[in-house]
Motif scaffolding. Structure first.
Motif, short mmCIF file in Angstrom:
data_model
loop_
_atom_site.label_atom_id
_atom_site.label_comp_id
_atom_site.label_asym_id
_atom_site.label_seq_id
_atom_site.Cartn_x
_atom_site.Cartn_y
_atom_site.Cartn_z
N PRO A 1 149.10 -52.12 -21.46
CA PRO A 1 149.62 -52.10 -22.85
C PRO A 1 149.45 -50.65 -23.44
CG PRO A 1 148.57 -54.27 -22.22
CD PRO A 1 148.35 -53.27 -20.96
N THR A 2 148.18 -50.25 -23.26
CA THR A 2 147.97 -49.00 -23.74
C THR A 2 148.70 -47.79 -23.49
OG1 THR A 2 145.38 -49.44 -23.97
CG2 THR A 2 146.09 -47.18 -24.13
N ALA B 1 148.67 -50.17 -31.81
CA ALA B 1 148.35 -51.39 -30.88
C ALA B 1 148.91 -52.71 -31.29
CB ALA B 1 146.73 -51.22 -30.85
N SER B 2 148.86 -52.77 -32.61
CA SER B 2 149.37 -54.30 -33.13
C SER B 2 150.79 -54.33 -32.99
CB SER B 2 149.19 -54.34 -34.75
OG SER B 2 149.67 -53.27 -35.32
N ALA B 3 151.51 -53.39 -33.20
CA ALA B 3 153.18 -53.38 -32.71
C ALA B 3 153.18 -53.71 -31.41
CB ALA B 3 153.90 -51.98 -33.28
N THR B 4 152.55 -52.94 -30.49
CA THR B 4 152.70 -53.26 -29.16
C THR B 4 152.45 -54.55 -28.76
OG1 THR B 4 152.33 -50.99 -28.81
CG2 THR B 4 152.17 -52.39 -26.73
N THR B 5 151.52 -55.26 -29.26
CA THR B 5 150.97 -56.64 -29.08
C THR B 5 152.19 -57.63 -29.36
OG1 THR B 5 148.67 -56.03 -29.36
CG2 THR B 5 149.19 -58.47 -29.47
N ALA C 1 159.23 -47.28 -35.40
CA ALA C 1 159.36 -48.18 -34.32
C ALA C 1 158.33 -49.33 -34.77
CB ALA C 1 159.35 -47.87 -33.09
N ASP C 2 157.34 -49.16 -35.57
CA ASP C 2 156.27 -50.07 -35.66
C ASP C 2 156.67 -51.23 -36.63
OD1 ASP C 2 154.42 -49.07 -34.19
OD2 ASP C 2 153.29 -48.13 -36.00
N ARG C 3 158.00 -50.89 -37.22
CA ARG C 3 158.29 -51.90 -38.02
C ARG C 3 159.33 -52.91 -37.16
NH1 ARG C 3 160.25 -47.40 -40.97
NH2 ARG C 3 158.52 -46.59 -41.64
N VAL C 4 158.90 -53.54 -36.16
CA VAL C 4 159.67 -54.13 -35.17
C VAL C 4 159.36 -55.75 -35.73
CG1 VAL C 4 160.15 -53.26 -33.20
CG2 VAL C 4 157.86 -53.98 -33.57
#
Length: 162
Positions: free
Chosen positions: A54-55, A65-69, A159-162
């Motif tokens: 994930p990292t 990290a939160s957007a990836t999660t 991209a974090d705004r998913v």
């Protein structure tokens, strides 16, 4: 003979066409573009024989990290990926593409692969080697310039705004 401006224009057109193609797949399966990019990176890592964590995915997509999660939660709940413990280091999590996702991808992308294969029949092995080097250099140059535009420790990106 083609000049650099023509090559850049053609690469840009290819990018737009492949984006449109991928967007159709995403719309058909209710997947956000970031989810598709994540799935592609996970599949590419597997094809290259290296597990993706994930990292590592967060770094590759330039997500927090939160957007990836969030991306991984969506992909996992839809049955496209699994998070599994590493066989070599149980403390690490590796991302694995589910067979279901591979089947969906094959059904959609195999026709494109066949069409591209047909379009490339006029190129001999030497020309294909040159094209491969050209594309690899283009990918590397694009990634290098992109890296200069983004702070390595930047916590958030568009991209974090998913």
């Amino acid at each position: 003979m083609h000049d650099n401006a023509t090559l850049i224009r053609l690469l840009r057109q290819l990018t737009v066409e492949t984006d449109r193609f991928a967007e159709l797949f995403g719309e058909a399966h209710r997947m956000h573009r970031t989810d598709l990019n994540a799935l592609t990176l996970i599949m590419d890592a597997k094809a290259q024989g290296r597990p993706l964590s994930p990292t590592g995915l967060a770094r590759a997509l330039h997500l927090s990290a939160s957007a990836t999660t969030s991306v991984l939660d969506r992909l996992e709940s839809s049955g496209h990926i699994r998070r599994v413990r590493s066989a070599t280091d149980r403390r690490k999590v590796e991302l694995v593409v589910a067979d279901q996702a591979l089947e969906l991808g094959r059904a959609f992308f195999v026709p494109l692969g066949l069409a591209l294969t047909e379009a490339w029949t006029g190129f001999d092995d030497e020309q294909r080697a040159t094209i491969t080097r050209f594309l690899q250099a283009s990918v590397e140059a694009t990634a290098a310039v992109r890296a200069t535009l983004v702070e390595p420790d930047q916590e958030h990106s568009p991209a974090d705004r998913v």
